[in-house]
Design a protein around this motif. Structure first.
Motif, PDB file in Angstrom:
ATOM      1  N   PRO A 190      17.156 -22.866  75.852  1.00 46.17           N
ATOM      2  CA  PRO A 190      17.894 -22.081  74.846  1.00 46.17           C
ATOM      3  C   PRO A 190      18.639 -22.927  73.824  1.00 46.17           C
ATOM      4  N   VAL A 191      19.197 -24.049  74.252  1.00 48.44           N
ATOM      5  CA  VAL A 191      19.915 -24.907  73.308  1.00 48.44           C
ATOM      6  C   VAL A 191      18.942 -25.524  72.304  1.00 48.44           C
ATOM      7  N   CYS A 192      17.763 -25.915  72.771  1.00 50.48           N
ATOM      8  CA  CYS A 192      16.740 -26.450  71.863  1.00 50.48           C
ATOM      9  C   CYS A 192      16.335 -25.404  70.833  1.00 50.48           C
ATOM     10  N   GLY A 251      14.011 -33.302  81.714  1.00 48.51           N
ATOM     11  CA  GLY A 251      15.332 -33.337  81.084  1.00 48.51           C
ATOM     12  C   GLY A 251      15.670 -32.079  80.309  1.00 48.51           C
ATOM     13  N   LEU A 252      14.639 -31.310  79.926  1.00 43.41           N
ATOM     14  CA  LEU A 252      14.856 -30.057  79.193  1.00 43.41           C
ATOM     15  C   LEU A 252      14.284 -28.865  79.962  1.00 43.41           C
ATOM     16  N   TYR A 253      14.288 -28.969  81.278  1.00 41.13           N
ATOM     17  CA  TYR A 253      13.716 -27.911  82.108  1.00 41.13           C
ATOM     18  C   TYR A 253      14.553 -26.644  82.019  1.00 41.13           C
ATOM     19  N   PHE A 254      13.860 -25.525  81.855  1.00 38.77           N
ATOM     20  CA  PHE A 254      14.555 -24.232  81.859  1.00 38.77           C
ATOM     21  C   PHE A 254      13.530 -23.145  82.159  1.00 38.77           C
ATOM     22  N   ARG A 255      13.902 -22.214  83.053  1.00 35.77           N
ATOM     23  CA  ARG A 255      13.022 -21.108  83.404  1.00 35.77           C
ATOM     24  C   ARG A 255      13.802 -19.795  83.295  1.00 35.77           C
ATOM     25  N   LEU A 306      19.164 -35.930  75.062  1.00 36.67           N
ATOM     26  CA  LEU A 306      17.931 -35.346  74.540  1.00 36.67           C
ATOM     27  C   LEU A 306      18.228 -34.297  73.473  1.00 36.67           C
ATOM     28  N   LEU A 307      19.231 -33.475  73.724  1.00 38.49           N
ATOM     29  CA  LEU A 307      19.602 -32.454  72.751  1.00 38.49           C
ATOM     30  C   LEU A 307      20.140 -33.078  71.471  1.00 38.49           C
ATOM     31  N   PHE A 324      18.477 -32.655  67.817  1.00 37.10           N
ATOM     32  CA  PHE A 324      19.243 -32.241  66.642  1.00 37.10           C
ATOM     33  C   PHE A 324      19.102 -33.259  65.511  1.00 37.10           C
ATOM     34  N   ALA A 325      19.155 -34.536  65.852  1.00 30.37           N
ATOM     35  CA  ALA A 325      19.010 -35.589  64.842  1.00 30.37           C
ATOM     36  C   ALA A 325      17.631 -35.541  64.199  1.00 30.37           C
TER      37      ALA A 325
END
Length: 296
Positions: free
Chosen positions: A30-32, A246-250, A267-268, A272-273
């Motif tokens: 969600p943040v990505c 590192g960006l795992y989400f379910r 990573l986030l 963003f950069a």
């Protein structure tokens, strides 16, 4: 405002959009998604101004709401049951959140493609792929020019038909329909003739032949090299980080993912950069111009 990023080498522009669009389509964290949406929205407004803001509010926001509402009606996965629909199927928290996430992903990708269409002009496409896939690159360049040229030409045809009383605003409903079909027929004929003329013109100039040379206004500069290194490092770091979780989400059957780990934060930040790269370049260039004007 002038977009400085569009003046970079086509390889830089293409690699950037390939990276951000690919990540936007596959990252479900969600943040990505929020980062990608904010950056795409900001860059589209920077490129198109009020027009982009109007498009996002009039078309994208309703699309977001519609897509977010339609998913729980068909997707009933998830353990957290909030209620039961009249059909008897459960309404779950996970399906609602996933619907919002899927809708956000959809409009984010559309926003990135709107920026891509603005930056990657037909001459850049021909420059990048003219020697590798000449036929396909020509089709791509013609497709990119299709909508703007159609809009301009249909105005010309409509004005010409209006002068002889055959516009879609004249006559009865049946007559208006006939006038509209007539304008559409003229438009299709013009488009087909124009495509044939373009293909014949490019063929007569030796387009796609082996050993053919071509003039190019694009030169690879030092800033392009630094930009490529920047995109490559950020992209590889994000890609490798996503592979190792590192960006795992379910979202099903329960909502679970990494959020507070230090490595995820890095990573986030890198994501963003990467997504904000064009805006950062433009802001820096605007500050330089403002400083130069203040000295005059």
């Amino acid at each position: 405002m002038k977009d400085t990023f569009s003046s970079y080498h086509p390889v830089v522009n293409m690699l950037y959009f390939v990276a951000v669009i690919t990540f936007a389509m596959f990252f479900t964290h969600p943040v990505c998604l929020v980062i990608s949406f904010i950056c795409a929205f900001t860059y589209s407004i920077y490129l198109n101004g009020k027009k982009a803001l109007k498009f996002n509010l009039v078309f994208m926001l309703p699309m977001l709401i519609f897509a977010a509402l339609i998913n729980p009606a068909f997707n009933h996965q998830g353990r957290t049951i909030l209620a039961y629909l009249p059909s008897g199927n459960p309404l779950t928290l996970e399906s609602i959140i996933y619907g919002i996430v899927a809708a956000l992903m959809l409009i984010t990708v559309i926003s990135w493609f709107s920026c891509f269409n603005k930056i990657m002009t037909s001459d850049k496409f021909v420059y990048l792929f003219g020697r590798v896939i000449p036929a396909l690159s020509l089709i791509f360049s013609m497709s990119l020019r299709l909508v703007p040229r159609f809009q301009a030409q249909i105005k010309v045809i409509s004005n010409a038909q209006k002068c002889i009383g055959r516009n879609v605003s004249n006559g009865s409903i049946l007559q208006r329909a006939k006038h509209g079909i007539k304008i559409l027929s003229i438009m299709v004929t013009w488009a087909l003739e124009n495509a044939i003329e373009t293909a014949d013109s490019m063929k007569s100039r030796g387009y796609g032949l082996t050993g053919r040379t071509a003039f190019s206004i694009f030169k690879f500069q030092k800033r392009d090299f630094y930009a490529l290194i920047y995109i490559f490092l950020c992209g590889v770091y994000i890609f490798v980080g996503s592979l190792i979780g590192g960006l795992y989400f379910r979202y099903f059957p329960t909502i679970k993912g990494v959020m507070t780990e230090p490595y995820t934060f890095t990573l986030l930040f890198a994501y963003f950069a990467l997504c904000m790269m064009p805006v950062i370049i433009n802001v820096q260039e605007d500050r330089k111009w403002a400083a130069l004007h203040s000295k005059i």
